[in-house]
Design a protein around this motif. Sequence first.
Motif, PDB file in Angstrom:
ATOM      1  N   SER A  36       0.822  -1.228   0.000  1.00 27.21           N
ATOM      2  CA  SER A  36       0.000   0.000   0.000  1.00 27.21           C
ATOM      3  C   SER A  36       0.848   1.266   0.000  1.00 27.21           C
ATOM      4  O   SER A  36       0.455   2.291   0.560  1.00 27.21           O
ATOM      5  N   GLY A  37       2.036   1.183  -0.611  1.00 28.61           N
ATOM      6  CA  GLY A  37       2.889   2.350  -0.748  1.00 28.61           C
ATOM      7  C   GLY A  37       3.773   2.631   0.450  1.00 28.61           C
ATOM      8  O   GLY A  37       4.515   3.626   0.450  1.00 28.61           O
ATOM      9  N   LEU A  38       3.746   1.760   1.476  1.00 31.36           N
ATOM     10  CA  LEU A  38       4.589   1.997   2.652  1.00 31.36           C
ATOM     11  C   LEU A  38       6.066   1.815   2.320  1.00 31.36           C
ATOM     12  O   LEU A  38       6.929   2.458   2.923  1.00 31.36           O
ATOM     13  N   LEU A  39       6.353   0.929   1.370  1.00 32.69           N
ATOM     14  CA  LEU A  39       7.729   0.720   0.911  1.00 32.69           C
ATOM     15  C   LEU A  39       7.853   1.259  -0.516  1.00 32.69           C
ATOM     16  O   LEU A  39       7.038   0.929  -1.373  1.00 32.69           O
ATOM     17  N   ARG A  40       8.867   2.073  -0.740  1.00 39.82           N
ATOM     18  CA  ARG A  40       9.070   2.672  -2.063  1.00 39.82           C
ATOM     19  C   ARG A  40      10.418   2.219  -2.608  1.00 39.82           C
ATOM     20  O   ARG A  40      11.453   2.370  -1.935  1.00 39.82           O
ATOM     21  N   LEU A  41      10.400   1.669  -3.827  1.00 39.01           N
ATOM     22  CA  LEU A  41      11.612   1.190  -4.476  1.00 39.01           C
ATOM     23  C   LEU A  41      11.811   1.928  -5.793  1.00 39.01           C
ATOM     24  O   LEU A  41      10.841   2.327  -6.439  1.00 39.01           O
ATOM     25  N   GLU A  42      13.078   2.074  -6.210  1.00 36.56           N
ATOM     26  CA  GLU A  42      13.400   2.658  -7.507  1.00 36.56           C
ATOM     27  C   GLU A  42      14.152   1.623  -8.331  1.00 36.56           C
ATOM     28  O   GLU A  42      15.115   1.020  -7.851  1.00 36.56           O
ATOM     29  N   VAL A  43      13.690   1.397  -9.568  1.00 35.08           N
ATOM     30  CA  VAL A  43      14.291   0.368 -10.419  1.00 35.08           C
ATOM     31  C   VAL A  43      15.686   0.798 -10.866  1.00 35.08           C
ATOM     32  O   VAL A  43      15.871   1.894 -11.411  1.00 35.08           O
ATOM     33  N   VAL A  44      16.663  -0.080 -10.617  1.00 36.15           N
ATOM     34  CA  VAL A  44      18.052   0.165 -11.011  1.00 36.15           C
ATOM     35  C   VAL A  44      18.360  -0.542 -12.329  1.00 36.15           C
ATOM     36  O   VAL A  44      19.012   0.009 -13.218  1.00 36.15           O
ATOM     37  N   SER A  45      17.871  -1.761 -12.458  1.00 37.84           N
ATOM     38  CA  SER A  45      18.045  -2.517 -13.707  1.00 37.84           C
ATOM     39  C   SER A  45      16.901  -3.518 -13.815  1.00 37.84           C
ATOM     40  O   SER A  45      16.282  -3.894 -12.819  1.00 37.84           O
ATOM     41  N   SER A  46      16.647  -3.943 -15.051  1.00 40.54           N
ATOM     42  CA  SER A  46      15.497  -4.806 -15.259  1.00 40.54           C
ATOM     43  C   SER A  46      15.789  -5.826 -16.344  1.00 40.54           C
ATOM     44  O   SER A  46      16.388  -5.511 -17.374  1.00 40.54           O
ATOM     45  N   SER A  47      15.378  -7.073 -16.099  1.00 42.98           N
ATOM     46  CA  SER A  47      15.496  -8.140 -17.090  1.00 42.98           C
ATOM     47  C   SER A  47      14.353  -9.119 -16.850  1.00 42.98           C
ATOM     48  O   SER A  47      13.672  -9.042 -15.825  1.00 42.98           O
ATOM     49  N   PRO A  48      14.127 -10.064 -17.772  1.00 40.81           N
ATOM     50  CA  PRO A  48      13.044 -11.030 -17.548  1.00 40.81           C
ATOM     51  C   PRO A  48      13.246 -11.870 -16.286  1.00 40.81           C
ATOM     52  O   PRO A  48      12.278 -12.392 -15.734  1.00 40.81           O
ATOM     53  N   GLU A  49      14.480 -11.992 -15.810  1.00 36.36           N
ATOM     54  CA  GLU A  49      14.763 -12.842 -14.645  1.00 36.36           C
ATOM     55  C   GLU A  49      14.667 -12.092 -13.316  1.00 36.36           C
ATOM     56  O   GLU A  49      14.437 -12.701 -12.281  1.00 36.36           O
ATOM     57  N   ARG A  50      14.890 -10.773 -13.340  1.00 42.30           N
ATOM     58  CA  ARG A  50      14.894 -10.037 -12.071  1.00 42.30           C
ATOM     59  C   ARG A  50      14.706  -8.545 -12.315  1.00 42.30           C
ATOM     60  O   ARG A  50      15.068  -8.022 -13.384  1.00 42.30           O
ATOM     61  N   VAL A  51      14.120  -7.885 -11.324  1.00 41.76           N
ATOM     62  CA  VAL A  51      14.071  -6.426 -11.309  1.00 41.76           C
ATOM     63  C   VAL A  51      14.851  -5.976 -10.086  1.00 41.76           C
ATOM     64  O   VAL A  51      14.441  -6.239  -8.946  1.00 41.76           O
TER      65      VAL A  51
END
Length: 403
Positions: free
Chosen positions: A61-76
């Motif tokens: 519910s938005g309590l934890l905020r993350l910023e994407v550093v890198s992205s692939s089909p196996e992991r974000v």
Amino acid sequence: EVKGPEIRTGDLAKPLELKQGQLFDLLPAGGKPERGVASVSVNYPRIGDDVVVRSTVLVDSGLLRLEVVSSSPERVRCKVVVGGWLSSRRHVNLPGVKVRLPALTAKDRADIAIGVEEKVDYFALSFVREADDVDILRRMLSEMKSSARIIAKVEDQSGIENLDEIIVASDAVMVARGDLGIEVPMEDLPLIQKRAIDACIRLRKPVIVATHLLESMILSPVPTRAEVSDIASAVWSTADAIMLSGETTTGKYPLECVQFMKRVAGRIEGSVTKGYNSALPLKTNKDRLLRSAVLLAQELGDNGIVVFTRNGQLPQALAALRPLRCPIYAFTDDAAAFRQMLLIWGIEPFLIAFKSGPEETIGDAFAYLLRRGWVDRGDWLVVVTNVLAGEKVVDSIQMRPVE
């Protein structure tokens, strides 16, 4: 409630503490944890394809905020911007991302089958993104020979972008402010709520305002002053219904919440003066006849309009006019229509048997209102009904005294 296309984290052996600045991986099915980097699985296989570097991921519910550093089909891989404790099966929001999940999961279909068997009146479909999501559920209900109606929960940016088409496709709309307040800038939420209510009234569909109306009363026996104003705002905007969530499921004061909300709503509605929604587009002569019925009823005093229906459409059209201080007494002989009309603004539904003669049915309706204390002898009511003129059936407005 049909859960729909929601994204959740997987199970954790124990809660995980995420600290600001640390790296954290979201792993779709098949993704493997990397040594030295904390991770959790997610139930959305395409998450790695849909998010982009520097985009935001919100968890719980938005309590934890993350910023994407890198992205692939196996992991974000993400960097923790706002940390905290993460437990199992927390909700994940991807603001601005059109989630490519089916409108109905296998579990949803099983839940719907149980609901149809139990003859529920409404299914609330979560995370409706477009009209086709509603149509998929509608086809399924039709195949099951169910007359249940569909409430579309609007709770992300796609739903807002396609709002009018969703309203047209559904039987009612819920402004689900919990997830919606995460998906859109918080300062836009009141504007979106007003837009959604106005659009539902214009398109003649019931609208429900839900979530956080009395959030503080989950733990507190009294609400905040701001929550009182929030309820008042929803009532003033003539939403059809206001809805509690956590307050009556996990909260410590469920009964008090319902009692308080009812008290505030009654006080606000009791303060309004006569009038109606003169801005509602009138598309047909039948619409103009209904407007005339409202004006006549309000001229007669604090009395109401009597209508007869088997599907609820006529009283629902009257309700869209929002006639203030003018109850709509809707009589039906269909039990499902009676229950479904309980949701709609301004309507007091009654279940009676219709007689073969119209005069007998009208007489029974007036006697029912008198017996139950809704009207007094000498009151005048406006009756909207069909009458036989020669060989033709025509719409009519009648002004009748209670005798």
